[in-house]
Design a protein around this motif. Structure first.
Motif, short mmCIF file in Angstrom:
data_model
loop_
_atom_site.label_atom_id
_atom_site.label_comp_id
_atom_site.label_asym_id
_atom_site.label_seq_id
_atom_site.Cartn_x
_atom_site.Cartn_y
_atom_site.Cartn_z
N GLY A 1 0.83 -1.20 0.00
CA GLY A 1 0.00 0.00 0.00
C GLY A 1 0.86 1.25 0.00
O GLY A 1 1.87 1.32 0.69
N LEU A 2 0.47 2.22 -0.79
CA LEU A 2 1.22 3.48 -0.87
C LEU A 2 0.62 4.47 0.11
O LEU A 2 -0.59 4.72 0.07
N PRO A 3 1.44 5.04 1.00
CA PRO A 3 0.93 5.92 2.05
C PRO A 3 0.58 7.33 1.58
O PRO A 3 0.22 8.16 2.39
N PHE A 4 0.73 7.60 0.30
CA PHE A 4 0.39 8.93 -0.19
C PHE A 4 -0.33 8.81 -1.53
O PHE A 4 -0.10 7.87 -2.28
N PRO A 5 -1.21 9.78 -1.82
CA PRO A 5 -1.97 9.74 -3.07
C PRO A 5 -1.13 10.23 -4.25
O PRO A 5 0.02 10.62 -4.07
N ASP A 6 -1.71 10.22 -5.40
CA ASP A 6 -1.11 10.83 -6.59
C ASP A 6 0.21 10.18 -7.03
O ASP A 6 1.09 10.87 -7.52
N VAL A 7 0.32 8.88 -6.84
CA VAL A 7 1.48 8.17 -7.37
C VAL A 7 1.04 7.48 -8.65
O VAL A 7 0.09 6.69 -8.63
N ALA A 8 1.70 7.79 -9.75
CA ALA A 8 1.41 7.09 -11.00
C ALA A 8 2.05 5.71 -10.90
O ALA A 8 3.18 5.57 -10.41
N VAL A 9 1.34 4.68 -11.33
CA VAL A 9 1.86 3.32 -11.29
C VAL A 9 1.88 2.76 -12.71
O VAL A 9 0.88 2.85 -13.43
N HIS A 10 3.03 2.22 -13.11
CA HIS A 10 3.19 1.66 -14.45
C HIS A 10 3.84 0.29 -14.36
O HIS A 10 4.55 -0.01 -13.40
N GLU A 11 3.61 -0.53 -15.39
CA GLU A 11 4.16 -1.89 -15.42
C GLU A 11 5.68 -1.88 -15.40
O GLU A 11 6.30 -2.74 -14.78
N SER A 12 6.27 -0.92 -16.12
CA SER A 12 7.73 -0.89 -16.30
C SER A 12 8.14 0.51 -16.72
O SER A 12 7.29 1.37 -17.00
N LEU A 13 9.45 0.73 -16.80
CA LEU A 13 9.96 2.01 -17.29
C LEU A 13 9.48 2.24 -18.72
O LEU A 13 9.06 3.34 -19.07
N THR A 14 9.51 1.20 -19.53
CA THR A 14 9.04 1.31 -20.92
C THR A 14 7.58 1.76 -20.96
O THR A 14 7.22 2.66 -21.73
#
Length: 178
Positions: free
Chosen positions: A157-170
C-alpha cells in the motif's frame, strides 16, 4: 525543454537481486529499459540515475565494480541513441546516518547542484517507497514501476496519493511521450 527526470537503478533500469548486483556481469538491463532512457533523452529530458549502493559499505563489491556497471549502463544508453546526464549514488549503509541514502533527499540535492537546476515537478521513477519519498521531499512527481520490488511495494500500500503506477519504465515512457 531539458526537464529533469530521475530514475532509480536496480529494479527500474536493471534486474534487481535480493543478494545485490555485485559485478558488471550481474548488471542485466530490464528488457526495453535502455531504449526507454534513449527515447526520454531524445525527447529532451535530462535523465539522471539516483541509486542507493550500500553493497559498497557492506563490502559486497568495490568502487571499481560499481564504476564498471555504470559505464556499461551509459554505453548501452549511448548505443541506443540516448544520454545519461549523470549517475549519483549513495555508498553508505543504512546505519551510517548520511543525508544521501534514500529516502533522504541528499542525492537529489547533489543532482540539483551538479546540473544547476531544480528537481521540483520532475518525475522520479522507482520501485520502492524510499525512492518515491526522496522525490516527494523535493517536490518531485512520483512514479512507481512494478518491475524489481515494485509489486511488493504496491502490495504494502502506498501511504500517499497521486502516485502514477506503471508496469515498467518502458510503459511509463510510452505513456509520457504519447
Amino acid at each position: 525543454m531539458n526537464q529533469l527526470l530521475i530514475l532509480d537503478r536496480d529494479g527500474v533500469i536493471n534486474e534487481d537481486s535480493d543478494h545485490y548486483v555485485k559485478s558488471v556481469d550481474e548488471w542485466i538491463p530490464i528488457p526495453g529499459s535502455i531504449e526507454a532512457i534513449a527515447r526520454l533523452s531524445q525527447a529532451g529530458y535530462q535523465v539522471v540515475v539516483a541509486t542507493n549502493q550500500s553493497g559498497l559499505a557492506r563490502g559486497y563489491f568495490q568502487l571499481d565494480d560499481l564504476v564498471a556497471m555504470h559505464e556499461k549502463m551509459s554505453r548501452l544508453v549511448e548505443a541506443a541513441g540516448g544520454k545519461l546526464e549523470g549517475v549519483f549514488y549513495c555508498p553508505h549503509g543504512p546505519d551510517d546516518g548520511c543525508d544521501c541514502r534514500k529516502p533522504a533527499p541528499g542525492l537529489i540535492d547533489q543532482i540539483e547542484r551538479a546540473l544547476n537546476c531544480s528537481a521540483k515537478d520532475s518525475f522520479i521513477v522507482g520501485d520502492s517507497l524510499r525512492d518515491l519519498e526522496a522525490g516527494l521531499a523535493k517536490g518531485c512527481r512520483p512514479v512507481l514501476v512494478k518491475t524489481g520490488k515494485g509489486k511488493r511495494t504496491l502490495a504494502k500500500g502506498l501511504p500517499f496519493p497521486d502516485v502514477a503506477v506503471h508496469e515498467s519504465l518502458t510503459d511509463f515512457v510510452d505513456h509520457l511521450l504519447r
